[in-house]
Design a protein around this motif. Structure first.
Motif, PDB file in Angstrom:
ATOM      1  N   VAL A 153      11.040 -19.186 -12.808  1.00 11.16           N
ATOM      2  CA  VAL A 153      11.417 -18.782 -11.460  1.00 11.16           C
ATOM      3  C   VAL A 153      10.536 -17.627 -11.026  1.00 11.16           C
ATOM      4  CG1 VAL A 153      13.269 -17.911 -10.007  1.00 11.16           C
ATOM      5  CG2 VAL A 153      13.789 -19.499 -11.859  1.00 11.16           C
ATOM      6  N   ASP A 154       9.943 -17.730  -9.832  1.00 13.09           N
ATOM      7  CA  ASP A 154       9.091 -16.692  -9.287  1.00 13.09           C
ATOM      8  C   ASP A 154       9.960 -15.587  -8.711  1.00 13.09           C
ATOM      9  OD1 ASP A 154       7.190 -15.128  -8.174  1.00 13.09           O
ATOM     10  OD2 ASP A 154       6.469 -16.604  -6.703  1.00 13.09           O
ATOM     11  N   LEU A 155       9.946 -14.408  -9.359  1.00 14.28           N
ATOM     12  CA  LEU A 155      10.778 -13.291  -8.922  1.00 14.28           C
ATOM     13  C   LEU A 155       9.975 -12.222  -8.200  1.00 14.28           C
ATOM     14  CD1 LEU A 155      13.096 -12.830 -12.050  1.00 14.28           C
ATOM     15  CD2 LEU A 155      13.525 -14.143  -9.975  1.00 14.28           C
ATOM     16  N   ARG A 156       8.700 -12.482  -7.896  1.00 16.26           N
ATOM     17  CA  ARG A 156       7.901 -11.498  -7.187  1.00 16.26           C
ATOM     18  C   ARG A 156       8.473 -11.276  -5.791  1.00 16.26           C
ATOM     19  NH1 ARG A 156       2.181 -14.188  -7.408  1.00 16.26           N
ATOM     20  NH2 ARG A 156       3.574 -15.947  -6.967  1.00 16.26           N
ATOM     21  N   ILE A 164      24.756 -26.126  -3.353  1.00 12.99           N
ATOM     22  CA  ILE A 164      23.609 -26.075  -4.268  1.00 12.99           C
ATOM     23  C   ILE A 164      22.510 -25.199  -3.683  1.00 12.99           C
ATOM     24  CG2 ILE A 164      21.752 -27.448  -5.288  1.00 12.99           C
ATOM     25  CD1 ILE A 164      23.781 -29.769  -5.468  1.00 12.99           C
ATOM     26  N   MET A 165      22.233 -25.364  -2.392  1.00 12.79           N
ATOM     27  CA  MET A 165      21.192 -24.560  -1.753  1.00 12.79           C
ATOM     28  C   MET A 165      21.551 -23.084  -1.736  1.00 12.79           C
ATOM     29  SD  MET A 165      20.078 -26.926   1.485  1.00 12.79           S
ATOM     30  CE  MET A 165      19.096 -28.427   1.259  1.00 12.79           C
ATOM     31  N   ASN A 166      22.817 -22.777  -1.472  1.00 11.44           N
ATOM     32  CA  ASN A 166      23.244 -21.380  -1.477  1.00 11.44           C
ATOM     33  C   ASN A 166      22.990 -20.715  -2.824  1.00 11.44           C
ATOM     34  OD1 ASN A 166      24.231 -20.146   0.882  1.00 11.44           O
ATOM     35  ND2 ASN A 166      26.106 -21.350   0.814  1.00 11.44           N
ATOM     36  N   GLY A 167      23.277 -21.453  -3.887  1.00  9.21           N
ATOM     37  CA  GLY A 167      23.158 -20.854  -5.211  1.00  9.21           C
ATOM     38  C   GLY A 167      21.793 -20.961  -5.840  1.00  9.21           C
ATOM     39  N   HIS A 168      21.020 -22.019  -5.503  1.00  7.81           N
ATOM     40  CA  HIS A 168      19.785 -22.285  -6.234  1.00  7.81           C
ATOM     41  C   HIS A 168      18.575 -22.553  -5.350  1.00  7.81           C
ATOM     42  CE1 HIS A 168      22.305 -22.485  -9.823  1.00  7.81           C
ATOM     43  NE2 HIS A 168      23.103 -23.303  -9.151  1.00  7.81           N
ATOM     44  N   GLY A 169      18.749 -22.621  -4.033  1.00  4.31           N
ATOM     45  CA  GLY A 169      17.611 -22.818  -3.147  1.00  4.31           C
ATOM     46  C   GLY A 169      17.590 -24.195  -2.516  1.00  4.31           C
ATOM     47  N   ARG A 170      16.645 -24.377  -1.601  1.00  4.86           N
ATOM     48  CA  ARG A 170      16.549 -25.637  -0.862  1.00  4.86           C
ATOM     49  C   ARG A 170      16.125 -26.807  -1.760  1.00  4.86           C
ATOM     50  NH1 ARG A 170      19.100 -24.834   4.038  1.00  4.86           N
ATOM     51  NH2 ARG A 170      18.227 -23.044   5.149  1.00  4.86           N
ATOM     52  N   ARG A 171      15.212 -26.570  -2.695  1.00  7.51           N
ATOM     53  CA  ARG A 171      14.616 -27.664  -3.464  1.00  7.51           C
ATOM     54  C   ARG A 171      15.647 -28.497  -4.219  1.00  7.51           C
ATOM     55  NH1 ARG A 171      12.069 -27.791  -8.681  1.00  7.51           N
ATOM     56  NH2 ARG A 171      12.505 -25.579  -8.839  1.00  7.51           N
ATOM     57  N   PRO A 172      16.502 -27.919  -5.051  1.00  6.03           N
ATOM     58  CA  PRO A 172      17.462 -28.771  -5.767  1.00  6.03           C
ATOM     59  C   PRO A 172      18.449 -29.464  -4.842  1.00  6.03           C
ATOM     60  CG  PRO A 172      17.920 -26.453  -6.152  1.00  6.03           C
ATOM     61  CD  PRO A 172      16.598 -26.515  -5.475  1.00  6.03           C
ATOM     62  N   GLY A 173      18.806 -28.815  -3.739  1.00  9.28           N
ATOM     63  CA  GLY A 173      19.728 -29.452  -2.810  1.00  9.28           C
ATOM     64  C   GLY A 173      19.128 -30.694  -2.171  1.00  9.28           C
ATOM     65  N   LEU A 174      17.877 -30.601  -1.734  1.00 14.49           N
ATOM     66  CA  LEU A 174      17.220 -31.751  -1.123  1.00 14.49           C
ATOM     67  C   LEU A 174      17.019 -32.882  -2.130  1.00 14.49           C
ATOM     68  CD1 LEU A 174      14.520 -29.933   1.064  1.00 14.49           C
ATOM     69  CD2 LEU A 174      16.590 -31.082   1.870  1.00 14.49           C
ATOM     70  N   THR A 210      22.005 -14.460  -5.924  1.00 16.42           N
ATOM     71  CA  THR A 210      22.213 -15.423  -4.848  1.00 16.42           C
ATOM     72  C   THR A 210      23.386 -16.330  -5.162  1.00 16.42           C
ATOM     73  OG1 THR A 210      19.866 -15.399  -4.299  1.00 16.42           O
ATOM     74  CG2 THR A 210      21.142 -17.268  -3.534  1.00 16.42           C
ATOM     75  N   ALA A 211      23.464 -16.831  -6.396  1.00 14.91           N
ATOM     76  CA  ALA A 211      24.563 -17.708  -6.781  1.00 14.91           C
ATOM     77  C   ALA A 211      25.899 -16.988  -6.677  1.00 14.91           C
ATOM     78  CB  ALA A 211      24.342 -18.214  -8.210  1.00 14.91           C
ATOM     79  N   SER A 212      25.913 -15.701  -7.047  1.00 14.27           N
ATOM     80  CA  SER A 212      27.143 -14.930  -6.934  1.00 14.27           C
ATOM     81  C   SER A 212      27.559 -14.787  -5.479  1.00 14.27           C
ATOM     82  CB  SER A 212      26.939 -13.540  -7.559  1.00 14.27           C
ATOM     83  OG  SER A 212      28.087 -12.748  -7.390  1.00 14.27           O
ATOM     84  N   GLY A 213      26.573 -14.541  -4.596  1.00 11.96           N
ATOM     85  CA  GLY A 213      26.885 -14.420  -3.180  1.00 11.96           C
ATOM     86  C   GLY A 213      27.353 -15.719  -2.575  1.00 11.96           C
ATOM     87  N   ALA A 214      26.859 -16.831  -3.101  1.00 14.12           N
ATOM     88  CA  ALA A 214      27.236 -18.130  -2.546  1.00 14.12           C
ATOM     89  C   ALA A 214      28.720 -18.403  -2.694  1.00 14.12           C
ATOM     90  CB  ALA A 214      26.439 -19.243  -3.234  1.00 14.12           C
ATOM     91  N   ARG A 215      29.318 -17.883  -3.751  1.00 13.12           N
ATOM     92  CA  ARG A 215      30.744 -18.104  -3.947  1.00 13.12           C
ATOM     93  C   ARG A 215      31.570 -17.385  -2.888  1.00 13.12           C
ATOM     94  NH1 ARG A 215      29.082 -17.935  -9.450  1.00 13.12           N
ATOM     95  NH2 ARG A 215      29.371 -15.689  -9.547  1.00 13.12           N
ATOM     96  N   ARG A 216      30.964 -16.337  -2.280  1.00 16.52           N
ATOM     97  CA  ARG A 216      31.672 -15.601  -1.234  1.00 16.52           C
ATOM     98  C   ARG A 216      31.291 -16.076   0.152  1.00 16.52           C
ATOM     99  NH1 ARG A 216      29.743 -11.591  -4.670  1.00 16.52           N
ATOM    100  NH2 ARG A 216      28.194 -10.948  -3.139  1.00 16.52           N
ATOM    101  N   ALA A 217      30.338 -17.002   0.241  1.00 18.29           N
ATOM    102  CA  ALA A 217      29.842 -17.448   1.550  1.00 18.29           C
ATOM    103  C   ALA A 217      29.938 -18.963   1.657  1.00 18.29           C
ATOM    104  CB  ALA A 217      28.404 -16.985   1.745  1.00 18.29           C
ATOM    105  N   GLY A 218      31.139 -19.465   1.414  1.00 18.43           N
ATOM    106  CA  GLY A 218      31.346 -20.904   1.505  1.00 18.43           C
ATOM    107  C   GLY A 218      31.699 -21.322   2.911  1.00 18.43           C
ATOM    108  N   MET A 219      32.336 -22.488   3.038  1.00 17.85           N
ATOM    109  CA  MET A 219      32.640 -23.036   4.343  1.00 17.85           C
ATOM    110  C   MET A 219      33.660 -22.192   5.107  1.00 17.85           C
ATOM    111  SD  MET A 219      30.850 -25.655   5.160  1.00 17.85           S
ATOM    112  CE  MET A 219      29.552 -26.549   4.297  1.00 17.85           C
ATOM    113  N   ARG A 220      34.619 -21.607   4.395  1.00 20.89           N
ATOM    114  CA  ARG A 220      35.602 -20.788   5.095  1.00 20.89           C
ATOM    115  C   ARG A 220      34.958 -19.552   5.702  1.00 20.89           C
ATOM    116  NH1 ARG A 220      40.561 -20.211   0.955  1.00 20.89           N
ATOM    117  NH2 ARG A 220      38.813 -20.156  -0.492  1.00 20.89           N
TER     118      ARG A 220
END
Length: 437
Positions: free
Chosen positions: A3-6, A76-86, A229-239
């Motif tokens: 994973v590129d963390l730069r 999936i995108m919220n936690g891991h990015g666009r690529r795995p979701g697509l 990002t994955a941690s934030g995704a759990r707080r930023a769901g559909m609700r």
């Protein structure tokens, strides 16, 4: 996986965005072939297996599938990015296409419905790709760059319905029954798009945009990593997305424009092949359907760069209202065309153009009207709402077509547009889109 963390800087973003756009154009072309070649014969296939009355219901399964898949794909995108979701969305569409082929062989109606449900994964991927295009876009170019990805679907989608007859002949020689071939080709197209994205969509545009935003805001190191990002995704769901949209009139208008435009387009388009089947023989109907749907799809996608340019120049609301007017004109022309195929083609072209205006302008307005923290979830909520609206329209269209006919169907579709006019004309104070709540 490395994973590129730069931490990116603004000068880094421009080449990443150009590379992302080129890749999305390529995969949208491939995915567009997969979606359009299946849709072009979906209603005919459902009518032959299950009857005309439920042909719209089978079509609606594909729309429902795209809507429901927006939820896990967005997560999936919220936690891991666009690529795995697509990638997941395209592979799901490929599985669905294969199940439709199996249903055609066995005559199984439940299997057909399940296959069409999963087939919606291809549509879900194509729709989410438009948001991928604006993750790293400059604010003044968001409409144009989103519309460029929408436009890319033209290349495959316009040609695909005309390949349906060829695909049918090729697979018939392999022993598959009539109308199974287009879905077999869809499975291949979706799989190819998934592989290309898996290998080449790096760095991920959504994760890159989040790291850039965190760096510019002075967020402590580590806040933009995939784990954070994955941690934030759990707080930023559909609700959370719904709470944000409910407080932002511009976001509500964006979702409504996308949903209503899609509802009208699906309701009329889904039953047009059946309408054509009433006046053409089996020997000619696939060819005629291919031509008419190609004209319709050209209206949906071919002029989207112009629509995107107007969205940036005129403003989002003005283009939404223009799209509403075009949809009303489309319903009037198609509904009064009778069995005159050229006039029906004009109506379907206007239908596609109206859809393009509401889709591009509504999606752009929505993306910039909400905080970046919940943006993918709000975009997923929009696709869910759009899909359910289209699914309801598709399910009802078969019933209306059987009971009252095609002209009544277009009249009801036109009436559905009216509430959007009032919402678009309502003036609201601007809201800071990146204000965290």
């Amino acid at each position: 996986m490395t994973v590129d963390l730069r931490v990116p800087t603004r000068p880094d973003v421009a080449p990443i965005q150009r590379r992302t756009l080129r890749l999305l154009v390529a995969t949208q072309t491939i995915g567009g072939v997969g979606v359009a070649i299946g849709i072009s014969v979906g209603a005919l296939l459902a009518a032959r297996i299950a009857g005309t009355a439920v042909a719209g219901l089978a079509q609606s399964c594909g729309v429902v599938g795209a809507a429901l898949l927006a939820v896990p794909v967005t997560r999936i995108m919220n936690g891991h990015g666009r690529r795995p979701g697509l990638v997941v969305a395209y592979l799901t569409g490929a599985v669905g296409a294969l199940l439709v082929v199996l249903a055609t062989v066995t005559g199984g109606v439940p299997l057909l419905f399940l296959g069409m449900l999963l087939f919606g994964g291809g549509t879900a991927a194509n729709l989410q790709a438009r948001y991928t295009a604006v993750d790293l876009a400059e604010p003044a170019r968001r409409g144009r760059q989103l519309s460029l990805v929408v436009w890319a679907t033209t290349i495959g989608s316009v040609a695909a319905p005309n390949f349906a007859a060829l695909a049918d002949r090729v697979t018939h020689a392999w022993g598959l029954p009539s109308l199974a071939g287009p879905f077999a080709f869809s499975a291949v197209a979706f799989s190819l798009a998934a592989v290309v994205l898996l290998l080449l969509l790096r760095p991920d545009p959504l994760l890159t945009a989040r790291r850039l935003a965190a760096a510019e805001a002075g967020t402590p190191p580590g806040a933009g990593t995939p784990a954070a990002t994955a941690s934030g995704a759990r707080r930023a769901g559909m609700r959370a997305a719904w709470r944000v949209v409910r407080r932002r009139p511009a976001a509500r208008l964006g979702i409504a424009a996308v949903a209503v435009g899609h509802l009208v387009m699906v309701a009329v388009m889904a039953m047009t092949p059946v309408r054509l089947g009433e006046s053409h023989s089996d020997a000619d109907v696939l060819r005629v359907v291919g031509i008419v749907l190609s004209v319709h799809i050209a209206g949906m996608y071919a002029f989207s760069p112009v629509v995107g340019w107007l969205t940036d120049r005129w403003g989002r609301r003005a283009v939404i209202l223009t799209g509403v007017g075009t949809l009303l004109a489309a319903c009037a022309v198609a509904g009064t065309a009778g069995h005159h195929t050229p006039r029906l083609s004009v109506g379907l072209a206007l239908l596609g153009l109206g859809w393009s205006a509401t889709m591009v302008a509504g999606s752009t307005l929505l993306s910039e009207a909400v905080p970046s923290r919940v943006r993918p979830s709000v975009q997923g909520l929009s696709d869910l709402t759009m899909g359910l609206a289209g699914a309801g329209a598709a399910a009802a269209s078969g019933f209306v077509m059987r009971v009252a006919g095609y002209p009544t169907l277009t009249l009801l579709a036109a009436i559905a547009v009216v509430p959007l006019v009032a919402l678009a004309l309502r003036r609201v104070p601007p809201t800071a889109p990146d204000e965290e709540e």
